[in-house]
Design an enzyme around this catalytic site. Structure first.
Site, PDB file in Angstrom:
ATOM      1  N   LYS A 106      -2.532   3.448   3.912  1.00 51.41           N
ATOM      2  CA  LYS A 106      -3.901   3.690   4.410  1.00 51.41           C
ATOM      3  C   LYS A 106      -4.398   2.567   5.305  1.00 51.41           C
ATOM      4  O   LYS A 106      -5.138   2.811   6.262  1.00 51.41           O
ATOM      5  CB  LYS A 106      -4.880   3.889   3.263  1.00 51.41           C
ATOM      6  CG  LYS A 106      -4.996   2.714   2.297  1.00 51.41           C
ATOM      7  CD  LYS A 106      -4.553   3.108   0.942  1.00 51.41           C
ATOM      8  CE  LYS A 106      -4.235   1.945   0.063  1.00 51.41           C
ATOM      9  NZ  LYS A 106      -3.572   2.350  -1.164  1.00 51.41           N
ATOM     10  N   VAL A 133      -4.774   8.755   0.766  1.00 50.57           N
ATOM     11  CA  VAL A 133      -6.122   8.835   0.208  1.00 50.57           C
ATOM     12  C   VAL A 133      -6.041   9.535  -1.134  1.00 50.57           C
ATOM     13  O   VAL A 133      -5.559  10.660  -1.233  1.00 50.57           O
ATOM     14  CB  VAL A 133      -7.082   9.627   1.129  1.00 50.57           C
ATOM     15  CG1 VAL A 133      -8.474   9.678   0.512  1.00 50.57           C
ATOM     16  CG2 VAL A 133      -7.143   9.006   2.510  1.00 50.57           C
ATOM     17  N   GLY A 135      -4.195   9.136  -3.754  1.00 55.66           N
ATOM     18  CA  GLY A 135      -2.882   9.308  -4.390  1.00 55.66           C
ATOM     19  C   GLY A 135      -2.427  10.746  -4.499  1.00 55.66           C
ATOM     20  O   GLY A 135      -2.165  11.413  -3.512  1.00 55.66           O
ATOM     21  N   LYS A 206      -9.864   4.156   3.425  1.00 61.92           N
ATOM     22  CA  LYS A 206      -9.765   5.575   3.065  1.00 61.92           C
ATOM     23  C   LYS A 206     -10.939   6.360   3.659  1.00 61.92           C
ATOM     24  O   LYS A 206     -10.774   7.522   4.049  1.00 61.92           O
ATOM     25  CB  LYS A 206      -9.711   5.719   1.550  1.00 61.92           C
ATOM     26  CG  LYS A 206      -8.407   5.166   0.975  1.00 61.92           C
ATOM     27  CD  LYS A 206      -8.486   4.967  -0.512  1.00 61.92           C
ATOM     28  CE  LYS A 206      -7.171   4.476  -1.088  1.00 61.92           C
ATOM     29  NZ  LYS A 206      -7.302   4.058  -2.495  1.00 61.92           N
ATOM     30  N   GLY A 319      -0.520   4.911  -8.779  1.00 57.32           N
ATOM     31  CA  GLY A 319       0.610   4.936  -9.707  1.00 57.32           C
ATOM     32  C   GLY A 319       1.818   5.523  -9.000  1.00 57.32           C
ATOM     33  O   GLY A 319       1.686   6.372  -8.109  1.00 57.32           O
TER      34      GLY A 319
HETATM   35  P1  NAP Z   1       5.315  -2.287  -3.372  1.00 57.37           P
HETATM   36  O1  NAP Z   1       5.542  -1.996  -4.810  1.00 57.37           O
HETATM   37  O2  NAP Z   1       4.816  -3.629  -2.975  1.00 57.37           O
HETATM   38  O3  NAP Z   1       6.696  -2.009  -2.613  1.00 57.37           O
HETATM   39  C1  NAP Z   1       6.891  -2.335  -1.284  1.00 57.37           C
HETATM   40  C2  NAP Z   1       8.353  -2.108  -0.927  1.00 57.37           C
HETATM   41  O4  NAP Z   1       8.516  -2.326   0.474  1.00 57.37           O
HETATM   42  C3  NAP Z   1       9.332  -3.049  -1.641  1.00 57.37           C
HETATM   43  O5  NAP Z   1      10.483  -2.329  -2.031  1.00 57.37           O
HETATM   44  C4  NAP Z   1       9.676  -4.075  -0.581  1.00 57.37           C
HETATM   45  O6  NAP Z   1      10.989  -4.575  -0.671  1.00 57.37           O
HETATM   46  C5  NAP Z   1       9.569  -3.252   0.693  1.00 57.37           C
HETATM   47  N1  NAP Z   1       9.215  -4.099   1.843  1.00 57.37           N
HETATM   48  C6  NAP Z   1       8.047  -4.751   2.028  1.00 57.37           C
HETATM   49  N2  NAP Z   1       8.085  -5.432   3.189  1.00 57.37           N
HETATM   50  C7  NAP Z   1       9.287  -5.197   3.724  1.00 57.37           C
HETATM   51  C8  NAP Z   1       9.955  -5.636   4.909  1.00 57.37           C
HETATM   52  N3  NAP Z   1       9.363  -6.474   5.762  1.00 57.37           N
HETATM   53  N4  NAP Z   1      11.206  -5.198   5.142  1.00 57.37           N
HETATM   54  C9  NAP Z   1      11.831  -4.378   4.276  1.00 57.37           C
HETATM   55  N5  NAP Z   1      11.259  -3.918   3.136  1.00 57.37           N
HETATM   56  C10 NAP Z   1      10.006  -4.341   2.866  1.00 57.37           C
HETATM   57  O7  NAP Z   1       4.305  -1.218  -2.716  1.00 57.37           O
HETATM   58  P2  NAP Z   1       3.807   0.176  -3.332  1.00 57.37           P
HETATM   59  O8  NAP Z   1       2.769  -0.076  -4.384  1.00 57.37           O
HETATM   60  O9  NAP Z   1       4.976   1.020  -3.666  1.00 57.37           O
HETATM   61  O10 NAP Z   1       3.013   0.783  -2.086  1.00 57.37           O
HETATM   62  C11 NAP Z   1       3.703   1.314  -0.966  1.00 57.37           C
HETATM   63  C12 NAP Z   1       2.688   1.997  -0.044  1.00 57.37           C
HETATM   64  O11 NAP Z   1       2.076   3.060  -0.759  1.00 57.37           O
HETATM   65  C13 NAP Z   1       1.555   1.098   0.434  1.00 57.37           C
HETATM   66  O12 NAP Z   1       1.189   1.440   1.752  1.00 57.37           O
HETATM   67  C14 NAP Z   1       0.416   1.430  -0.527  1.00 57.37           C
HETATM   68  O13 NAP Z   1      -0.862   1.193   0.046  1.00 57.37           O
HETATM   69  C15 NAP Z   1       0.653   2.903  -0.734  1.00 57.37           C
HETATM   70  N6  NAP Z   1       0.114   3.443  -1.981  1.00 57.37           N
HETATM   71  C16 NAP Z   1       0.447   2.872  -3.167  1.00 57.37           C
HETATM   72  C17 NAP Z   1      -0.066   3.403  -4.348  1.00 57.37           C
HETATM   73  C18 NAP Z   1       0.296   2.801  -5.674  1.00 57.37           C
HETATM   74  O14 NAP Z   1      -0.173   3.317  -6.699  1.00 57.37           O
HETATM   75  N7  NAP Z   1       1.122   1.766  -5.737  1.00 57.37           N
HETATM   76  C19 NAP Z   1      -0.942   4.505  -4.300  1.00 57.37           C
HETATM   77  C20 NAP Z   1      -1.252   5.082  -3.068  1.00 57.37           C
HETATM   78  C21 NAP Z   1      -0.718   4.544  -1.914  1.00 57.37           C
HETATM   79  P3  NAP Z   1      11.449  -5.485  -1.921  1.00 57.37           P
HETATM   80  O15 NAP Z   1      11.458  -4.544  -3.108  1.00 57.37           O
HETATM   81  O16 NAP Z   1      12.809  -5.971  -1.578  1.00 57.37           O
HETATM   82  O17 NAP Z   1      10.429  -6.562  -2.030  1.00 57.37           O
END
Ligand code: NAP
Length: 455
Positions: A106, A133, A135, A206, A319
């Site tokens: 987002k 937005v 989830g 969002k 999540g």
């Molecule tokens: P996260 O747990 O921090 O995971 C990020 C992943 O991206 C990791 O595997 C990381 O690699 C990889 N990464 C980051 N920078 C990188 C780079 N420069 N080169 C290669 N790989 C890279 O993030 P997340 O919580 O899954 O969220 C991902 C997206 O979904 C975000 O945009 C977030 O806003 C969105 N989102 C998340 C949620 C939620 O509940 N978590 C909900 C809605 C939307 P490593 O594992 O090697 O560090």
């Protein structure tokens, strides 16, 4: 049989769930393939550290840190890395080579959405972002597709689970914000650095996406009026409760009748007849409103449209598993795009509605004043509201209880508390009223000013 090649960028909270769902030979992959009628091949998973521990369901042989090379081998790219770079460049590369993109990012979409959509349109592909937005809650497709024939007038969203959890805990336990936030952190509902959530940045990003979809308007992130929850006190929550209301952090996008210029002055006759207001702030919501029942870390988006009337979309806003549901739904849509080779359905967002300054907002307000407990004070206060054209709906007064602290000085209190709820008023008029009230001898402090929504 045709095979569609999928590249996954990111294997964190959300990415690892998607990687598991697309693991070669898995039952979930077979089901997805049945839905799209082709084979899907996960060609790689881009990460920073290929040696880091991963959940067992992730096929480690697919991990790579060569994200550019991975994108170049894909028909569809799923970006779940987050952040601005390299996510932005990789998405643009994918779009330019004719790959549709799925993203939950987002922050990137709010800042760069029009540029990404323009690049997609140039290649006849699309950017899908249902997970960005709320989830798992399907809100992007209803706004973009189902309600495209209606005229949306207002969108009210609880789109940040962390702040909803904290405010809900304050409401149920009477706790102060710092204590509710600390327990949210202990339970994993809030990050160690909760700034993006509690200061409203996440909700503002969002709100930009919701406004863009609901009103087909390009809204820059810096045009969103943003207030976080850090100023909300247990006394505010208790006062809301006495009014039969609850405090929620809302992302609001609504039509405003006249579009003022950027400086807050009304547009002249040559100006647009209507504008758009986008704001994020805590607000009192009546307990009878559907949004008041959104508890804990759940999300909901309440839509008001001319023909459809009121609609609410509700569910888990974050999540790994809930978010992966929205990502996989988008993946199905992106694969269908790829197979149909249809021209672009993305659009950069028309710029047909100018954004109104917050001073032009019209809503109701709940103002709490710390006043001297003597005859005539209520009349003086009421006169100030009247002078500024702000009509009072209810007034509640109580003498300060033993031990109750002054909201400003934290000294043991003397005097009384006046809680005033207004009818709908213009924000600029309310601000002038509050400034004048603060000058009165009888008013020791303006303890809080909160908007009231959903009445
Ligand atoms: P996260 O747990 O921090 O995971 C990020 C992943 O991206 C990791 O595997 C990381 O690699 C990889 N990464 C980051 N920078 C990188 C780079 N420069 N080169 C290669 N790989 C890279 O993030 P997340 O919580 O899954 O969220 C991902 C997206 O979904 C975000 O945009 C977030 O806003 C969105 N989102 C998340 C949620 C939620 O509940 N978590 C909900 C809605 C939307 P490593 O594992 O090697 O560090």
């Amino acid at each position: 049989m045709t095979t569609v090649r999928v590249a996954l960028l990111g294997c964190g909270v959300v990415g690892s769930e998607v990687a598991a769902a697309l693991a070669p030979g898995s039952a979930s992959l077979r089901e997805l393939e049945e839905r799209v009628g082709v084979d899907l091949e996960l060609v790689g998973i881009g990460v920073r550290d290929v040696d880091a521990p991963r959940p067992g369901a992730v096929d480690r042989a697919l991990l790579t840190d060569d994200t550019s090379g991975l994108v170049s081998r894909a028909d569809v790219v799923v970006e779940l890395m987050g952040g601005m770079e390299p996510a932005r460049s990789l998405i643009l590369d994918a779009l330019r080579q004719g790959a549709s993109v799925v993203t939950a990012n987002k922050a990137l979409l709010a800042a760069q959405g029009p540029a990404l959509h323009t690049a997609a349109a140039g290649s006849g592909v699309a950017v899908h972002y249902e997970a960005a937005v709320a989830g798992a809650v399907p809100i992007i497709a209803p706004l973009r597709v189902s309600l495209a024939g209606d005229r949306v007038t207002r969108v009210l969203g609880i789109v940040n689970g962390t702040t909803n959890y904290v405010l809900d805990a304050m409401d149920t336990s009477g706790a102060e914000l710092a204590d509710a936030l600390a327990s949210a952190q202990d339970l994993g509902y809030a990050e160690a650095d909760p700034t993006a959530d509690v200061d409203g940045y996440d909700a503002a990003a969002k709100a930009v996406l919701l406004a863009r979809l609901a009103f087909h308007a390009a809204v820059p992130l810096d045009a969103v009026h943003r207030e976080g929850i850090m100023g909300v006190t247990a006394a505010d929550v208790a006062s809301a409760r006495q009014e039969g209301m609850v405090i929620k952090l809302l992302a609001i996008a609504e039509r405003c009748p006249e579009a003022p210029g950027a400086d807050g002055h009304e547009a002249g006759h040559g100006g647009h007849p209507e504008g758009l207001q986008v704001r994020v702030h805590p607000a009192l919501v009546p307990r009878t409103h559907p949004l008041a029942g959104v508890r804990e870390a759940f999300n909901a988006v309440f839509v008001e449209a001319d023909a459809a009337g009121e609609l609410m979309f509700y569910g888990r806003g974050a999540g790994g598993a809930p978010t992966s549901s929205a990502v996989l739904g988008d993946l199905v849509a992106a694969v269908r795009d790829h197979l149909d080779e249809r021209p672009a359905r993305s659009r950069a967002g028309g710029a047909d509605l100018p954004v109104c300054a917050i001073s032009a907002a019209r809503t109701r307000y709940h103002v709490r004043l710390d006043v001297a407990d003597r005859p005539g004070v209520l009349a003086t206060v009421a006169e100030v509201f009247a002078e500024h054209g702000v009509s009072i709906e209810t007034v509640r007064q109580h003498a300060k209880r033993d031990g109750e602290e002054s909201p400003v000085s934290n000294e043991p209190a003397e005097g009384a508390v006046l809680a005033v709820t207004t009818h709908e008023a213009r924000e600029g008029d309310l601000a002038a009223t509050v400034a004048r009230l603060a000058e009165l001898d009888a008013v020791a402090a303006v303890a809080s000013v909160l908007r009231v929504e959903g009445v």
